[in-house]
Design a protein around this motif. Structure first.
Motif, mmCIF file in Angstrom:
data_model
loop_
_atom_site.group_PDB
_atom_site.id
_atom_site.type_symbol
_atom_site.label_atom_id
_atom_site.label_comp_id
_atom_site.label_asym_id
_atom_site.label_seq_id
_atom_site.Cartn_x
_atom_site.Cartn_y
_atom_site.Cartn_z
ATOM 1 N N GLU A 470 10.129 -9.406 -6.941
ATOM 2 C CA GLU A 470 10.959 -8.556 -6.327
ATOM 3 C C GLU A 470 11.676 -8.670 -4.945
ATOM 4 O O GLU A 470 10.793 -9.020 -3.992
ATOM 5 C CB GLU A 470 10.441 -6.945 -6.358
ATOM 6 C CG GLU A 470 11.526 -6.005 -5.677
ATOM 7 C CD GLU A 470 10.673 -4.487 -5.901
ATOM 8 O OE1 GLU A 470 10.481 -4.237 -6.913
ATOM 9 O OE2 GLU A 470 10.740 -4.023 -5.044
ATOM 10 N N LYS A 472 13.314 -7.463 -1.585
ATOM 11 C CA LYS A 472 13.955 -6.417 -0.767
ATOM 12 C C LYS A 472 14.674 -6.707 0.240
ATOM 13 O O LYS A 472 13.940 -7.384 1.159
ATOM 14 C CB LYS A 472 12.792 -5.311 -0.700
ATOM 15 C CG LYS A 472 13.335 -3.886 -0.176
ATOM 16 C CD LYS A 472 12.347 -2.957 -0.294
ATOM 17 C CE LYS A 472 11.544 -2.822 0.745
ATOM 18 N NZ LYS A 472 10.623 -1.689 0.828
ATOM 19 N N TYR B 49 5.422 -1.821 -9.410
ATOM 20 C CA TYR B 49 4.698 -0.611 -8.901
ATOM 21 C C TYR B 49 5.846 0.694 -9.044
ATOM 22 O O TYR B 49 5.827 1.865 -9.333
ATOM 23 C CB TYR B 49 4.070 -0.468 -7.490
ATOM 24 C CG TYR B 49 3.281 -1.503 -7.504
ATOM 25 C CD1 TYR B 49 2.461 -1.949 -8.597
ATOM 26 C CD2 TYR B 49 2.958 -2.134 -6.109
ATOM 27 C CE1 TYR B 49 1.375 -2.741 -8.307
ATOM 28 C CE2 TYR B 49 1.745 -2.875 -6.003
ATOM 29 C CZ TYR B 49 0.887 -3.177 -6.997
ATOM 30 O OH TYR B 49 0.084 -4.304 -6.915
ATOM 31 N N LYS B 50 7.097 0.093 -8.533
ATOM 32 C CA LYS B 50 8.103 1.247 -8.251
ATOM 33 C C LYS B 50 8.486 1.578 -9.817
ATOM 34 O O LYS B 50 8.836 2.822 -9.909
ATOM 35 C CB LYS B 50 9.528 0.426 -7.931
ATOM 36 C CG LYS B 50 9.662 0.444 -6.234
ATOM 37 C CD LYS B 50 11.132 0.175 -6.119
ATOM 38 C CE LYS B 50 11.362 0.561 -4.706
ATOM 39 N NZ LYS B 50 11.228 -0.575 -3.558
ATOM 40 N N ASP B 51 8.467 0.870 -10.696
ATOM 41 C CA ASP B 51 9.033 1.385 -12.038
ATOM 42 C C ASP B 51 7.758 2.211 -12.699
ATOM 43 O O ASP B 51 8.199 3.272 -13.212
ATOM 44 C CB ASP B 51 9.082 0.055 -13.058
ATOM 45 C CG ASP B 51 9.894 -0.906 -12.707
ATOM 46 O OD1 ASP B 51 11.160 -0.496 -12.501
ATOM 47 O OD2 ASP B 51 9.553 -2.064 -12.353
ATOM 48 N N GLU B 53 6.173 4.274 -10.698
ATOM 49 C CA GLU B 53 6.169 5.465 -9.826
ATOM 50 C C GLU B 53 7.372 6.244 -10.278
ATOM 51 O O GLU B 53 7.363 7.475 -10.253
ATOM 52 C CB GLU B 53 6.502 5.149 -8.309
ATOM 53 C CG GLU B 53 5.119 4.594 -7.640
ATOM 54 C CD GLU B 53 5.413 3.848 -6.282
ATOM 55 O OE1 GLU B 53 6.490 3.839 -6.029
ATOM 56 O OE2 GLU B 53 4.576 3.375 -5.718
ATOM 57 N N ALA B 54 8.508 5.617 -10.980
ATOM 58 C CA ALA B 54 9.502 6.238 -11.365
ATOM 59 C C ALA B 54 9.398 6.895 -12.919
ATOM 60 O O ALA B 54 10.108 7.993 -13.326
ATOM 61 C CB ALA B 54 10.852 5.263 -11.510
ATOM 62 N N MET B 55 8.312 6.679 -13.481
ATOM 63 C CA MET B 55 8.042 7.133 -14.798
ATOM 64 C C MET B 55 7.554 8.498 -14.653
ATOM 65 O O MET B 55 6.766 9.192 -13.513
ATOM 66 C CB MET B 55 6.710 6.439 -15.381
ATOM 67 C CG MET B 55 7.243 5.004 -15.822
ATOM 68 S SD MET B 55 5.690 4.222 -16.538
ATOM 69 C CE MET B 55 6.226 2.552 -16.661
ATOM 70 N N GLU B 56 7.836 9.479 -15.699
ATOM 71 C CA GLU B 56 7.142 10.812 -15.583
ATOM 72 C C GLU B 56 5.765 10.712 -15.705
ATOM 73 O O GLU B 56 5.207 9.915 -16.241
ATOM 74 C CB GLU B 56 7.729 11.629 -16.723
ATOM 75 C CG GLU B 56 9.303 11.949 -16.576
ATOM 76 C CD GLU B 56 9.767 12.629 -17.691
ATOM 77 O OE1 GLU B 56 9.147 13.374 -18.385
ATOM 78 O OE2 GLU B 56 10.996 12.490 -18.000
ATOM 79 N N ASP B 57 5.150 11.739 -15.183
ATOM 80 C CA ASP B 57 3.699 12.032 -15.150
ATOM 81 C C ASP B 57 3.266 12.081 -16.755
ATOM 82 O O ASP B 57 3.923 12.689 -17.286
ATOM 83 C CB ASP B 57 3.161 13.264 -14.707
ATOM 84 C CG ASP B 57 3.410 12.835 -13.118
ATOM 85 O OD1 ASP B 57 3.914 11.945 -12.481
ATOM 86 O OD2 ASP B 57 2.943 13.920 -12.230
ATOM 87 N N SER B 59 3.528 9.891 -19.068
ATOM 88 C CA SER B 59 4.481 9.186 -19.881
ATOM 89 C C SER B 59 3.634 8.003 -20.360
ATOM 90 O O SER B 59 4.397 7.621 -21.521
ATOM 91 C CB SER B 59 5.844 8.888 -19.259
ATOM 92 O OG SER B 59 5.403 8.146 -18.013
ATOM 93 N N LYS B 84 -0.040 8.926 -14.338
ATOM 94 C CA LYS B 84 1.181 8.750 -15.296
ATOM 95 C C LYS B 84 0.474 8.361 -16.803
ATOM 96 O O LYS B 84 1.116 8.145 -17.678
ATOM 97 C CB LYS B 84 1.661 7.200 -14.905
ATOM 98 C CG LYS B 84 2.388 7.321 -13.388
ATOM 99 C CD LYS B 84 3.331 8.274 -13.273
ATOM 100 C CE LYS B 84 4.168 8.284 -11.956
ATOM 101 N NZ LYS B 84 4.892 9.286 -11.729
#
Lengths: 488, 329
Positions: A470, A472, B49-51, B53-57, B59, B84
């Motif tokens: 990634e 940035k 990680y970002k992906d 973090e973006a998931m619903e709790d 999920s 998550k």
């Protein structure tokens, strides 16, 4: 100063992180490749009985525990001043050769191979092991799986377990093999030889006959001249299990060969405050920073390094492949680091041939696989070639054989500075003032370190074929300007 | 992504052996693929990680978490994946009980740094140690903080199930995957929360093929110093310190079968609270003497009691209760 952060690089052991700093014109000013992980084996191996350290140090790496088990067992032999009997040494080496075939096959087909078999610009979704299988066919995919499994089977027979073998002890092993097991191992080894030849042919057809790839491999971007080291036998042929470490300079001149116990005369490690991993260099040449060339102590220890530091291979088919490599590329040493992929296949064939040699030795089934040590234990060094570099274990013990001090210089650690330099050079070549950072660019930066098969990600030895990155791009205020990702 | 349940696997302070063990289930991995979407698995695919973090709790249906908690980054990921995931499994010895790296808890962070960054091959005249944050000419660069001790997963977050082994054996992984698939199909129920899964009901000894008689030991012997090991007789009876009696069954007794003593990687057998305490009891019961001096002499043969009895489980042992730092305080 503007920076590009690559974090995290997944499929590393723990995580790797790359910081790329851009100057005012948007060109690469500097890069930092950081390893944010430490477990402290050198500390917690102290106090342990020396026979248990080769089992504990297995747990440094679950992908190449065989290498730590071997280096550890050899160090423990040395602590007791005991030589395993011929059969004991052969059994260890036999297990190790089978492991090498498995390990090298995984890297070539799952990690390094996709860049060539599918091409560096192939769609991301295809540039992995599954894509390789689609391209070359299910039949070849089956061959790869069979070769990997063959190696694992031998590791389990001789080492007792598939992951974290447990049978090597000071003076030899806890078990031998019977004729039935030997026959099975021989049969698997013959298949491995066939597979090694097949893989070299595949490399020739797909890479050497493709001018575009050849240009990429031989071009300047991935060329970094440096010193090379590798274990050799008394005839200076590549050896993975035993011998002395040969050191050559960037002109290919041999600076010397060191025995395991002499390693501190040759190798020193530097600490940088921004990474948990140390940077080894040649002590006699000295640390001059992240630069290549004759005056810099930076060296590498990879399949290509081992070929560069040796006079050839000890088995006939591998020797032919070795000669072909240097004939094609115009002699030794080769500094084009992507050639490491080719060198890895030469080594794979050697490991397979050696596997059969050992499995057909009349003494391999002997019961004489262990010598009881008689000396008072004190201090010892063991060196083997791990697939990703020269691996050194050094133990000191009290008179009861309990460790009082432990030092480890681990495979990929050798290559930390070279990998950092290769990343910087590729980043400088691809990220220029006004360039749009694309996924294809990221893959080319990845290719710079993928050839080293870094063991920070020992576990990279698995499925898809790329280090996901990634990138940035942030401005001076830390605001994100652009995020680029690549996925399988 | 499809609406299949999501699967995740993550490594913290680990060696990668757990991942290899999962990959060694060979074609069974296709069952995982058929029944799950792999949402996050750094070894095999590239979500970030970002992906996560973006998931619903909640999920992610199932997360296998391996490795101990050694850095702040490990801790962050443990907390993130807990949030998550519906089912969080401490997978492998390190996550369950600390593993070998847990032995570092006998040392302070300073001692570890002092050792690692001043070894015989390290040239470090200025005593440089890695810093969480460092100013380079071009800007600040950072690495995660190395925490004072290694903690187990359940010392950091709530854990649903424990699956020990270093690494867990592939046939046990296959069995657990089969069970989860049956649960998804409504054909089976999950074990009670907090259960240890992927192990047998008894001890390593019960899976061992070696002959057991009455254990009576006059002397502990180091394996490399014995020239007459009986290939068919219990190793402990021969004076070789095998910790099978305290260790859970489930691995198939691989090490003793190959002539090497059990080192306890499968963790404490059912009902055992503290592995080391149980093994010390076992040792005490096999010593063939009533004479205090002779008993002392026999016990002196155990050259590394701490490492022998707590090789995989120090971070989770009762020894930690007397040490505030070990509990993260």
């Amino acid at each position: 100063m503007e920076r590009i952060t690559i974090d995290p690089i997944t499929r590393l052991e723990g995580h790797g992180k790359i910081e790329i700093f851009l100057d005012d014109d948007g060109n690469v000013a500097n890069t930092y490749f950081q390893i944010p992980e430490l477990r402290g084996f050198e500390q917690f191996c102290v106090g342990r009985p020396v026979e248990e350290i080769p089992i504990i140090t297995n747990r440094i790496c679950g992908v190449c525990p065989e290498a730590h088990h071997m280096a550890g067992a050899k160090a423990a032999d040395a602590v007791y001043g005991v030589e395993p009997p011929r059969t004991g040494k052969m059994l260890r080496e036999l297990m190790y050769m089978a492991f090498y075939v498995t390990d090298h096959a995984t890297h070539f087909y799952a990690l390094g191979g996709p860049d060539f078999i599918l091409g560096p610009d192939a769609p991301v979704a295809e540039r992995n092991i599954l894509g390789v299988i689609h391209k070359v066919g299910l039949e070849i995919g089956g061959k790869v799986i069979k070769a990997r499994k063959a190696g694992h089977d031998v590791v389990e027979i001789i080492g007792g377990r598939k992951v974290h073998p447990c049978t090597s002890i000071p003076g030899g092993l806890t078990r031998g093999i019977n004729e039935e097991e030997r026959k099975h191992i021989e049969e698997l080894g013959r298949y491995a030889v066939e597979f090694g030849q097949f893989s070299l042919q595949l490399f020739e057809d797909l890479v050497l006959k493709n001018q575009e790839y050849l240009d990429l491999v031989l071009g300047d971007i991935y060329t970094v001249p440096m010193h090379y080291i590798g274990l050799v036998d008394e005839k200076n042929k590549v050896n993975f299990y035993d011998g002395k470490v040969s050191v050559v300079d960037p002109d290919g001149k041999r600076l010397g060969k060191y025995a395991p116990e002499e390693y501190t005369d040759w190798i020193a490690e530097r600490v940088e405050p921004w990474s948990y991993l140390k940077f080894p260099y040649l002590k006699k040449v000295g640390w001059k920073g992240f630069v290549g060339g004759k005056d810099s102590g930076v060296y590498s220890a990879t399949p290509l390094s081992r070929l560069n530091a040796s006079d050839g291979m000890a088995t006939p088919r591998a020797q032919e492949a070795y000669e072909k490599l240097y004939d094609t590329l115009g002699g030794k040493p080769v500094h084009q680091q992507l050639v490491t992929h080719w060198a890895r296949l030469v080594e794979l064939l050697y490991a397979a041939e050696r596997w059969v040699e050992l499995a057909t030795d009349p003494e391999i089934t002997s019961d004489n696989y262990h010598t009881v040590p008689t000396q008072t234990p004190s201090e010892g060094v063991g060196i083997v070639e791990a697939p990703r570099g020269t691996l050194t274990h050094h133990y000191w013990t009290d008179e009861r054989g309990v460790a009082t001090k432990v030092n480890l210089v681990v495979g990929t650690t050798n290559n930390y500075a070279p990998i950092s330099m290769s990343i910087k050079k590729a980043a400088q070549a691809f990220i220029k003032s006004g360039t749009v950072v694309t996924e294809g660019l990221l893959n080319r930066v990845e290719m710079a370190f993928r050839s080293y098969d870094p063991c920070f990600g020992c576990a990279t030895h698995s499925l898809p074929g790329q280090m996901p990155l990634e990138v940035k791009v942030t401005d001076v205020n830390g605001e994100t300007v652009e995020v680029l990702r690549q996925y399988c | 992504m499809s609406d299949k349940p999501k699967f995740a696997m993550y490594w913290a302070a680990s060696c990668g052996g757990c991942e290899i063990a999962v990959l060694n289930i060979h074609e069974k991995i296709l069952d995982v693929d058929a029944n799950f979407d792999i949402a996050f698995w750094p070894v095999a695919m590239d979500a970030k990680y970002k992906d996560v973090e973006a998931m619903e709790d909640g999920s992610i249906l199932l997360t296998l978490f391996n490795g101990g908690i050694r850095t702040e980054e490990n801790e962050h990921l443990a907390k993130l994946l807990r949030k998550k995931s519906q089912i969080l499994v401490a997978f492998g010895s390190c996550a369950v009980e600390g593993g070998n790296p847990g032995l570092a808890n006998f040392s302070t962070k300073d001692q570890i740094f002092e050792t690692v960054y001043s070894t015989v091959s390290t040239e470090n005249p200025d005593g440089v140690y890695p810093q969480p944050s460092f100013e380079m000419p071009e800007g600040t660069i950072t690495i995660p903080v190395f925490e004072p001790v290694l903690r187990t997963l359940d010392q950091v977050v709530d854990v649903d199930y424990y699956m020990p082994g270093c690494p867990p054996e592939s046939h046990q992984i296959e069995a657990v995957i089969d069970l989860v698939i049956q649960v998804l199909e409504g054909k089976a129920e999950l074990p009670p929360k907090g259960a240890t899964i992927g192990v047998g009901p008894s001890t390593c000894c019960d899976e061992c093929t070696r002959t057991r008689n009455v254990k009576k030991i006059k002397e502990f012997r180091r394996i490399q110093l014995v020239d007459d090991i009986d290939p068919d007789l219990c190793l402990l009876e021969q004076g070789i310190l095998c910790v099978g009696p305290a260790t859970a069954s489930g691995c198939g007794a691989k090490c003793p079968t190959a002539g090497a003593p059990c080192i306890g990687c499968y963790g404490p057998a059912a009902g055992v609270v503290d592995f080391g305490a149980r093994m010390m009891t076992a040792v005490a019961s096999v010593i063939d003497s009533r004479d205090p001096d002779e008993i002392d002499r026999i016990l002196d043969g155990i050259v590394d009691p701490a490492g022998t009895f707590y090789k995989f489980n120090l971070a989770h042992s009762l020894l930690r209760t007397g040490n505030a730092t070990w509990n993260g305080k």
